[in-house]
Design a protein around this motif. Structure first.
Motif, short mmCIF file in Angstrom:
data_model
loop_
_atom_site.label_atom_id
_atom_site.label_comp_id
_atom_site.label_asym_id
_atom_site.label_seq_id
_atom_site.Cartn_x
_atom_site.Cartn_y
_atom_site.Cartn_z
N ALA A 1 0.79 -1.23 -0.13
CA ALA A 1 0.15 0.13 0.04
C ALA A 1 0.85 1.34 -0.12
O ALA A 1 0.37 2.19 -0.60
CB ALA A 1 -0.81 0.13 1.20
N ALA A 2 1.93 1.22 0.57
CA ALA A 2 2.90 2.53 0.49
C ALA A 2 4.36 1.94 0.55
O ALA A 2 5.05 1.90 1.45
CB ALA A 2 2.74 3.24 2.11
N PRO A 3 4.70 1.65 -0.61
CA PRO A 3 6.00 1.02 -1.03
C PRO A 3 7.29 1.94 -0.45
O PRO A 3 8.49 1.74 -0.30
CB PRO A 3 6.25 0.60 -2.58
CG PRO A 3 5.17 1.56 -3.05
CD PRO A 3 4.03 1.83 -1.95
N GLY A 4 7.08 3.22 -0.27
CA GLY A 4 8.09 4.12 0.05
C GLY A 4 8.56 4.05 1.40
O GLY A 4 9.82 3.93 1.64
N LEU B 1 14.73 -0.01 4.44
CA LEU B 1 16.06 -0.60 3.92
C LEU B 1 17.08 0.43 3.95
O LEU B 1 18.28 0.04 4.19
CB LEU B 1 15.76 -1.31 2.44
CG LEU B 1 14.91 -2.45 2.34
CD1 LEU B 1 14.57 -2.64 0.90
CD2 LEU B 1 15.03 -3.63 3.27
N LEU B 2 16.88 1.45 3.41
CA LEU B 2 17.94 2.53 3.58
C LEU B 2 18.50 2.94 4.94
O LEU B 2 19.59 3.07 5.16
CB LEU B 2 17.72 3.79 2.90
CG LEU B 2 17.44 3.90 1.31
CD1 LEU B 2 16.80 4.96 0.90
CD2 LEU B 2 18.72 3.47 0.41
N ALA B 3 17.49 3.02 5.97
CA ALA B 3 17.93 3.05 7.28
C ALA B 3 18.64 1.99 7.96
O ALA B 3 19.55 2.41 8.94
CB ALA B 3 16.41 3.20 8.15
N THR B 4 18.62 0.64 7.39
CA THR B 4 19.57 -0.17 7.72
C THR B 4 20.98 0.05 7.58
O THR B 4 21.77 -0.68 8.41
CB THR B 4 19.23 -1.64 7.22
OG1 THR B 4 19.27 -1.49 6.01
CG2 THR B 4 17.82 -1.96 7.66
N LEU B 5 21.46 1.08 6.59
CA LEU B 5 22.71 1.32 6.54
C LEU B 5 23.34 2.26 7.71
O LEU B 5 24.49 2.22 7.94
CB LEU B 5 22.90 2.09 5.18
CG LEU B 5 22.53 1.27 4.10
CD1 LEU B 5 22.55 2.26 2.78
CD2 LEU B 5 23.27 0.19 3.93
N VAL B 6 22.56 2.68 8.72
CA VAL B 6 22.80 3.67 9.63
C VAL B 6 23.66 2.90 10.53
O VAL B 6 24.70 3.26 11.09
CB VAL B 6 21.85 4.54 10.15
CG1 VAL B 6 22.11 5.51 11.41
CG2 VAL B 6 21.10 5.41 8.95
N PRO B 7 23.04 1.93 11.41
CA PRO B 7 23.69 0.83 12.23
C PRO B 7 24.95 0.43 11.83
O PRO B 7 26.03 0.18 12.44
CB PRO B 7 22.77 0.11 12.74
CG PRO B 7 21.75 -0.03 11.83
CD PRO B 7 21.63 1.38 10.96
N LEU C 1 10.32 -2.58 10.59
CA LEU C 1 9.38 -1.46 10.73
C LEU C 1 9.01 -0.79 9.32
O LEU C 1 7.95 -0.36 9.21
CB LEU C 1 10.12 -0.41 11.80
CG LEU C 1 9.48 0.63 12.14
CD1 LEU C 1 8.21 0.24 13.13
CD2 LEU C 1 10.37 1.80 12.94
N GLY C 2 10.09 -0.57 8.39
CA GLY C 2 9.81 -0.21 7.24
C GLY C 2 8.92 -0.88 6.44
O GLY C 2 7.80 -0.53 5.80
N ALA C 3 8.99 -2.22 6.54
CA ALA C 3 8.08 -3.28 5.91
C ALA C 3 6.50 -3.39 6.43
O ALA C 3 5.69 -3.54 5.61
CB ALA C 3 8.46 -4.85 5.95
N ALA C 4 6.35 -3.17 7.81
CA ALA C 4 5.17 -3.08 8.33
C ALA C 4 4.55 -1.86 7.87
O ALA C 4 3.37 -1.80 7.66
CB ALA C 4 5.37 -3.17 9.82
N LEU C 5 5.03 -0.53 7.89
CA LEU C 5 4.53 0.58 7.39
C LEU C 5 3.95 0.54 5.97
O LEU C 5 3.08 1.19 5.68
CB LEU C 5 5.41 1.86 7.85
CG LEU C 5 5.79 1.93 9.46
CD1 LEU C 5 6.63 3.19 9.47
CD2 LEU C 5 4.50 2.50 10.00
N ALA C 6 4.54 -0.39 5.21
CA ALA C 6 4.42 -0.49 3.86
C ALA C 6 2.93 -1.14 3.68
O ALA C 6 2.51 -1.15 2.59
CB ALA C 6 5.43 -1.12 2.89
N ARG C 7 2.52 -1.82 4.70
CA ARG C 7 1.41 -2.43 4.62
C ARG C 7 1.21 -3.34 3.61
O ARG C 7 0.21 -3.60 2.78
CB ARG C 7 0.15 -1.44 4.60
CG ARG C 7 -0.13 -0.63 5.81
CD ARG C 7 -1.23 -0.02 5.81
NE ARG C 7 -1.85 0.69 4.70
CZ ARG C 7 -1.40 2.14 4.43
NH1 ARG C 7 -0.80 2.77 5.29
NH2 ARG C 7 -1.93 2.56 3.22
#
Length: 460
Positions: A5-8, A14-20, A71-77
């Motif tokens: 529903a919200a692929p963004g 996925l981009l946020a995983t690069l931070v840790p 978390l990103g996948a869950a928000l993408a519904r």
């Protein structure tokens, strides 16, 4: 087929995983011991202060990356939707009294649209009169339709607006279809039309509707009485000439009188502009039609209006069905029609603008505006408006037996494609949404990361 529903949000996770990962790769060197106390005043080479090395504490790093990805996948519904095929129908079946003449045919048409050849439901059924009922798919069986046909329709009137409001939600519940069509089975009585139906129709369904008209018997009460000569009196402290002239244009023998001279009025139609004269209820019981303008109501309990009928807000456009509307009203009355009154007209926002009630052998009508106020008397529709008010109770009996004209049916049918792609409607399609499960997994990963980080700190 997997849909998002919200692929963004998934991309952002996925981009946020690069931070840790970057934080674990880049670490600062701890301060070194110096042999001389004054060595602390010497600055270290910045090229040696930070260095990139292999990631430390790999399990903690993986948990943090997993947390952000989940978390990103869950928000993408995300949802898993099985492959769709064919066109499903949303059927609106009018169960009002106007459908009684051809009720068995109406039920049979609805059954053919929502029950497939193998007896499985392939559509959604909405029964409506003044409210809509969405029949659960599990109840759509041959036995259900047999009972529906034997029970017969209701005895009240129906409102097309009630059925149209339920269409979007019913369309979203369709399963296994790649397109959706809406079919309306009704006698389409004029009493089913309400003010504001045109914009509601456009909002309820983006395509055209398939209309299945039923035969409707005509009642003797619906015969045209416009040619019958009648007399009218306009009661007003000042003015009244516009109303009298408009009634004269309709063929009434009209005159204007003062409220003090209204003790005995022989006319068939009495228009009360102001003054609240007494004794008019007796004239209504004797067979006259008495029309009260806003501000001329005396609070009698026999009136079809409750609360204050004084002007309470700005004016607007009055709708007397699809064929007559008039603007230029000076104000709107407060209060509301009585529960047993017939709404004769409505404002453009759907609020009642006039109501009628049968009393004795006559009729009492209350108009929710000043009948000679604002620009109302200068509108071309002014005589027709007074004529409609003057036969308010006759219309209450007649409009329920008259079908909508071709113009109203064309407006109700609408334009555009008859079938609409299911993905335009956000249909669930019987799929499985597992966004909440991903969110639960993200919460679990956060708890594990907190526990592991706490143990690392206490061990150090």
């Amino acid at each position: 087929m997997l849909t998002l529903a919200a692929p963004g949000f998934l991309l952002a996770g996925l981009l946020a995983t690069l931070v840790p990962l970057a934080l674990h790769l880049i670490r600062r060197r701890p301060p070194m011991r110096a042999a001389l106390p004054t060595a602390r005043f010497l600055s270290e080479d910045p090229r040696n202060a930070i260095r990139v090395s292999r990631p430390t504490d790999v399990p903690l790093l993986l948990l943090r990356m997993l947390l952000l990805a989940l978390l990103g996948a869950a928000l993408a519904r995300p949802s898993w939707i099985p492959a769709r095929e064919g066109t499903a129908n949303v059927v609106l079946l009018d169960r009002g009294a106007a459908s009684a003449a051809e009720w068995p045919r109406a039920v049979a048409t609805a059954r053919q649209a929502v029950i497939g050849p193998d007896g499985e439901p392939v559509g959604e059924l909405l029964l409506f009169d003044t409210a809509a009922v969405h029949v659960p798919r599990a109840e759509l069986t041959m036995a259900y339709f047999a009972k529906l046909a034997s029970d017969g329709p209701g005895r009240g009137r129906s409102e097309l607006a009630a059925g149209l409001r339920a269409v979007p939600l019913a369309a979203r519940d369709l399963r296994g279809a790649d397109s959706v069509a809406v079919r309306v089975i009704s006698a389409f009585p004029q009493s089913g039309w309400s003010a504001g139906l045109a914009p509601l129709r456009r909002a309820a369904w983006p395509g055209s509707l398939e209309l299945v008209p039923l035969r409707m018997g005509m009642d003797s009460a619906s015969s045209d009485t416009a040619g019958t000569p009648r007399s009218a009196a306009v009661i007003a402290t000042e003015g009244g000439r516009y109303a009298a002239a408009a009634l004269g244009a309709l063929g009434y023998a009209a005159r204007t009188i003062a409220p003090a001279a209204s003790a005995s009025i022989p006319e068939d139609v009495i228009i009360v502009l102001d003054g609240s004269p007494a004794g008019l209820m007796d004239r209504a019981r004797a067979g006259a039609t008495v029309v009260f303008a806003a501000g001329a109501v005396d609070g009698n309990r026999d009136l079809p209006w409750t609360g204050s009928a004084a002007s309470a807000s700005g004016g607007g456009t009055m709708w007397f069905g699809p064929e007559l509307r008039i603007g230029g009203a000076a104000g709107r009355a407060g209060g509301a029609p009585a529960s047993d009154a017939h709404v004769v007209a409505a404002w453009d926002d759907g609020r009642p603008a006039a109501a009628a009630r049968k009393i004795g052998r006559g009729c009492v009508v209350v108009a929710g505006t000043a009948l000679e106020g604002g620009e109302l008397p200068f509108q071309a529709e002014y005589p027709a408006m007074l004529g409609r008010l003057a036969r308010g109770c006759e219309d209450a009996a007649a409009t329920a037996e008259r079908p909508l004209d071709s113009g109203a049916l064309s407006l109700l049918r609408g334009t555009g494609a008859r079938t609409i792609a299911a993905n335009r409607l956000g249909a669930a399609g019987g799929g499985f949404a597992f966004g909440r499960w991903l969110l639960a997994a993200a919460i679990l990963a956060a708890l594990l990361e907190t526990l592991l980080a706490y143990r690392r700190r206490t061990a150090a």
